[in-house]
Design a protein around this motif. Structure first.
Motif, PDB file in Angstrom:
ATOM      1  N   LEU A   1     -10.694 -20.092  29.747  1.00 46.71           N
ATOM      2  CA  LEU A   1     -10.513 -21.130  30.759  1.00 46.71           C
ATOM      3  C   LEU A   1     -10.266 -22.512  30.170  1.00 46.71           C
ATOM      4  CD1 LEU A   1     -13.290 -20.121  33.320  1.00 46.71           C
ATOM      5  CD2 LEU A   1     -10.826 -19.962  33.649  1.00 46.71           C
ATOM      6  N   PHE A   2     -10.913 -22.820  29.033  1.00 46.55           N
ATOM      7  CA  PHE A   2     -10.926 -24.197  28.562  1.00 46.55           C
ATOM      8  C   PHE A   2     -10.225 -24.431  27.224  1.00 46.55           C
ATOM      9  CE2 PHE A   2     -14.950 -23.481  30.947  1.00 46.55           C
ATOM     10  CZ  PHE A   2     -14.572 -24.150  32.103  1.00 46.55           C
ATOM     11  N   GLN A   3      -9.854 -23.357  26.514  1.00 49.14           N
ATOM     12  CA  GLN A   3      -9.150 -23.537  25.246  1.00 49.14           C
ATOM     13  C   GLN A   3      -7.636 -23.566  25.420  1.00 49.14           C
ATOM     14  OE1 GLN A   3     -11.857 -24.625  23.163  1.00 49.14           O
ATOM     15  NE2 GLN A   3     -10.636 -23.591  21.628  1.00 49.14           N
ATOM     16  N   VAL A   4      -7.142 -22.913  26.464  1.00 51.17           N
ATOM     17  CA  VAL A   4      -5.704 -22.873  26.733  1.00 51.17           C
ATOM     18  C   VAL A   4      -5.466 -23.262  28.184  1.00 51.17           C
ATOM     19  CG1 VAL A   4      -5.211 -21.134  24.973  1.00 51.17           C
ATOM     20  CG2 VAL A   4      -5.806 -20.407  27.273  1.00 51.17           C
ATOM     21  N   GLU A   5      -4.226 -23.665  28.478  1.00 54.92           N
ATOM     22  CA  GLU A   5      -3.896 -24.143  29.830  1.00 54.92           C
ATOM     23  C   GLU A   5      -3.951 -23.002  30.840  1.00 54.92           C
ATOM     24  OE1 GLU A   5      -2.983 -26.759  32.800  1.00 54.92           O
ATOM     25  OE2 GLU A   5      -3.460 -27.207  30.698  1.00 54.92           O
ATOM     26  N   ASN A   6      -3.289 -21.884  30.521  1.00 58.80           N
ATOM     27  CA  ASN A   6      -3.258 -20.725  31.396  1.00 58.80           C
ATOM     28  C   ASN A   6      -3.268 -19.492  30.505  1.00 58.80           C
ATOM     29  OD1 ASN A   6      -2.165 -18.454  32.953  1.00 58.80           O
ATOM     30  ND2 ASN A   6      -1.731 -19.953  34.547  1.00 58.80           N
ATOM     31  N   TYR A   7      -4.389 -18.783  30.484  1.00 64.01           N
ATOM     32  CA  TYR A   7      -4.533 -17.724  29.482  1.00 64.01           C
ATOM     33  C   TYR A   7      -3.574 -16.561  29.730  1.00 64.01           C
ATOM     34  CZ  TYR A   7      -7.526 -15.180  32.830  1.00 64.01           C
ATOM     35  OH  TYR A   7      -8.026 -14.519  33.923  1.00 64.01           O
ATOM     36  N   GLN A   8      -3.216 -16.268  30.968  1.00 67.69           N
ATOM     37  CA  GLN A   8      -2.283 -15.175  31.228  1.00 67.69           C
ATOM     38  C   GLN A   8      -0.874 -15.522  30.732  1.00 67.69           C
ATOM     39  OE1 GLN A   8      -2.827 -14.525  35.458  1.00 67.69           O
ATOM     40  NE2 GLN A   8      -4.352 -12.936  35.078  1.00 67.69           N
ATOM     41  N   SER A   9      -0.451 -16.745  30.989  1.00 68.57           N
ATOM     42  CA  SER A   9       0.844 -17.186  30.461  1.00 68.57           C
ATOM     43  C   SER A   9       0.803 -17.275  28.941  1.00 68.57           C
ATOM     44  CB  SER A   9       1.202 -18.547  31.060  1.00 68.57           C
ATOM     45  OG  SER A   9       2.393 -19.048  30.507  1.00 68.57           O
ATOM     46  N   PHE A  10      -0.323 -17.686  28.393  1.00 70.28           N
ATOM     47  CA  PHE A  10      -0.480 -17.776  26.941  1.00 70.28           C
ATOM     48  C   PHE A  10      -0.339 -16.400  26.302  1.00 70.28           C
ATOM     49  CE2 PHE A  10      -3.044 -18.048  23.046  1.00 70.28           C
ATOM     50  CZ  PHE A  10      -2.521 -19.193  22.474  1.00 70.28           C
ATOM     51  N   VAL A  11      -0.929 -15.383  26.922  1.00 68.37           N
ATOM     52  CA  VAL A  11      -0.815 -14.014  26.404  1.00 68.37           C
ATOM     53  C   VAL A  11       0.647 -13.577  26.386  1.00 68.37           C
ATOM     54  CG1 VAL A  11      -1.326 -11.597  26.914  1.00 68.37           C
ATOM     55  CG2 VAL A  11      -3.138 -13.301  27.032  1.00 68.37           C
ATOM     56  N   ALA A  12       1.378 -13.852  27.457  1.00 67.89           N
ATOM     57  CA  ALA A  12       2.781 -13.432  27.537  1.00 67.89           C
ATOM     58  C   ALA A  12       3.634 -14.109  26.464  1.00 67.89           C
ATOM     59  CB  ALA A  12       3.329 -13.735  28.927  1.00 67.89           C
ATOM     60  N   ILE A  13       3.478 -15.415  26.317  1.00 71.35           N
ATOM     61  CA  ILE A  13       4.324 -16.153  25.365  1.00 71.35           C
ATOM     62  C   ILE A  13       3.998 -15.770  23.926  1.00 71.35           C
ATOM     63  CG2 ILE A  13       4.853 -18.456  24.481  1.00 71.35           C
ATOM     64  CD1 ILE A  13       4.421 -19.492  27.326  1.00 71.35           C
ATOM     65  N   GLN A  14       2.716 -15.705  23.596  1.00 73.80           N
ATOM     66  CA  GLN A  14       2.331 -15.378  22.222  1.00 73.80           C
ATOM     67  C   GLN A  14       2.640 -13.935  21.868  1.00 73.80           C
ATOM     68  OE1 GLN A  14       1.370 -17.514  19.899  1.00 73.80           O
ATOM     69  NE2 GLN A  14       1.647 -19.135  21.427  1.00 73.80           N
ATOM     70  N   SER A  15       2.565 -13.025  22.825  1.00 82.28           N
ATOM     71  CA  SER A  15       2.916 -11.624  22.556  1.00 82.28           C
ATOM     72  C   SER A  15       4.400 -11.500  22.221  1.00 82.28           C
ATOM     73  CB  SER A  15       2.573 -10.754  23.768  1.00 82.28           C
ATOM     74  OG  SER A  15       1.185 -10.739  24.012  1.00 82.28           O
ATOM     75  N   GLU A  16       5.245 -12.190  22.973  1.00 81.18           N
ATOM     76  CA  GLU A  16       6.675 -12.142  22.675  1.00 81.18           C
ATOM     77  C   GLU A  16       6.983 -12.787  21.325  1.00 81.18           C
ATOM     78  OE1 GLU A  16       8.983 -13.700  25.854  1.00 81.18           O
ATOM     79  OE2 GLU A  16       8.573 -11.994  27.178  1.00 81.18           O
ATOM     80  N   ALA A  17       6.264 -13.865  20.997  1.00 80.64           N
ATOM     81  CA  ALA A  17       6.460 -14.490  19.687  1.00 80.64           C
ATOM     82  C   ALA A  17       6.062 -13.531  18.565  1.00 80.64           C
ATOM     83  CB  ALA A  17       5.654 -15.776  19.601  1.00 80.64           C
ATOM     84  N   ALA A  18       4.978 -12.787  18.760  1.00 85.42           N
ATOM     85  CA  ALA A  18       4.541 -11.824  17.744  1.00 85.42           C
ATOM     86  C   ALA A  18       5.541 -10.686  17.596  1.00 85.42           C
ATOM     87  CB  ALA A  18       3.168 -11.259  18.129  1.00 85.42           C
ATOM     88  N   ILE A  19       6.126 -10.238  18.694  1.00 88.40           N
ATOM     89  CA  ILE A  19       7.127  -9.171  18.631  1.00 88.40           C
ATOM     90  C   ILE A  19       8.354  -9.632  17.852  1.00 88.40           C
ATOM     91  CG2 ILE A  19       8.669  -7.735  20.015  1.00 88.40           C
ATOM     92  CD1 ILE A  19       6.515  -7.870  22.237  1.00 88.40           C
ATOM     93  N   ARG A  20       8.791 -10.863  18.095  1.00 91.15           N
ATOM     94  CA  ARG A  20       9.947 -11.396  17.370  1.00 91.15           C
ATOM     95  C   ARG A  20       9.637 -11.510  15.872  1.00 91.15           C
ATOM     96  NH1 ARG A  20      13.985 -13.707  20.427  1.00 91.15           N
ATOM     97  NH2 ARG A  20      13.575 -13.895  22.670  1.00 91.15           N
ATOM     98  N   ALA A  21       8.435 -11.995  15.542  1.00 94.40           N
ATOM     99  CA  ALA A  21       8.064 -12.140  14.137  1.00 94.40           C
ATOM    100  C   ALA A  21       8.001 -10.783  13.446  1.00 94.40           C
ATOM    101  CB  ALA A  21       6.724 -12.864  14.031  1.00 94.40           C
ATOM    102  N   LEU A  22       7.469  -9.787  14.137  1.00 93.84           N
ATOM    103  CA  LEU A  22       7.391  -8.445  13.560  1.00 93.84           C
ATOM    104  C   LEU A  22       8.773  -7.880  13.304  1.00 93.84           C
ATOM    105  CD1 LEU A  22       5.536  -5.905  12.956  1.00 93.84           C
ATOM    106  CD2 LEU A  22       6.106  -5.193  15.281  1.00 93.84           C
TER     107      LEU A  22
END
Length: 287
Positions: free
Chosen positions: A138-159
């Motif tokens: 709740l308090f470390q990120v703006e929207n944790y569900q959106s954060f999961v989506a964006i960071q997951s796609e970034a990890a897939i691209r890096a892999l």
């Protein structure tokens, strides 16, 4: 940025607070009745006190469903979370934020990236995750569900950029289990700041981009043909060697010319794609 971690909030049994609320309502009714009958300031104070007590008790009651948590924020400060399911009473002046602890699936779109060899490929993955720290979510990120989506796609691209699509060593296509574990670790590292645990991450789509798909298919077919021909030649060499050793074991000696002719004929018969047509040698005519 100060890191916020989940702690247990102060709470009480909701049914005890409900009993206190009923008593406060009875007090409120008694004070109102006496105030109407006697119109004394003493009963007015009772009425105001009973009204405040009833409001605070009612405001502090809430429920928590299974696999759910409620985070409490009082005067802009996080004061703890309630994870136990049931009927509870907590600080009535605290703001309550609900967070689901259920397991979520995130399926990425088909991403177009370049693999380690620079070939454009299409890749997609599914990430199974859940919240394990409500305060961070709740308090470390703006929207944790959106954060999961964006960071997951970034990890897939890096892999995808670190490994080739298909190769003799480690590749996206040839080592699915190892790639899945690496993707899980990559996503987990990116999402730990949000208090999220990754349960599984796995590729769901992997293919060459349409503009090179036909060329890469012909390349794969050519490699397969070369590998098959190499296997056929190796087997043919072994069979010819066994035939020569068998003749020697039977006491049949061949000179170098006939040995070379026999090897040539056997190799042609074994390696040629067309059906072999034997030629019968009836001997040499001497004059």
């Amino acid at each position: 940025m100060r890191e916020v971690k989940e702690t247990a909030a102060w709470r009480q049994n909701g049914f005890l607070a409900l009993l206190a609320l009923l008593l406060a309502l009875l007090w409120l009714g008694w004070a109102g009745y006496r105030l109407v009958g006697e119109k004394e300031l003493f009963y007015l104070w009772h009425l105001i006190s009973a009204l405040l007590a009833s409001g605070l008790l009612a405001a502090g009651l809430f429920t928590v469903q299974p696999n759910e948590a409620v985070a409490l924020v009082f005067l802009g400060r996080y004061v703890g979370s309630v994870r136990e399911e049931g009927f509870h009473f907590a600080n009535p002046l605290a703001q309550r934020k609900r967070v689901t602890l259920r397991v979520h699936n995130f399926t990425s779109d088909k991403l177009k990236v370049n693999d380690a060899h620079g070939n454009p490929i299409e890749i997609a993955a599914v990430v199974v995750w859940r919240v394990v720290d409500t305060a961070k979510a709740l308090f470390q990120v703006e929207n944790y569900q959106s954060f999961v989506a964006i960071q997951s796609e970034a990890a897939i691209r890096a892999l995808a950029s670190r490994h080739p699509y298909d190769a003799e060593g480690r590749s996206l296509r040839g080592n699915p289990e190892e790639i899945a574990e690496e993707l899980k670790a990559e996503v987990q590292e990116r999402l730990k700041v949000a208090g999220v645990e990754v349960l599984e991450a796995r590729l769901t789509h992997l293919a060459y981009a349409p503009e090179i798909a036909q060329a890469m298919l012909r390349r794969q077919q050519a490699l397969a043909v070369v590998a098959a021909r190499r296997l056929i030649v190796e087997a043919a060499v072994g069979m010819v060697k066994e035939a020569l050793l068998g003749l020697e074991a039977q006491g049949i000696a061949l000179d170098e010319e006939r040995r070379a002719a026999m090897v040539n004929n056997l190799m042609v018969a074994l390696v040629a794609e067309a059906q072999a047509h034997p030629v019968m040698n009836v001997g040499t005519l001497y004059t």
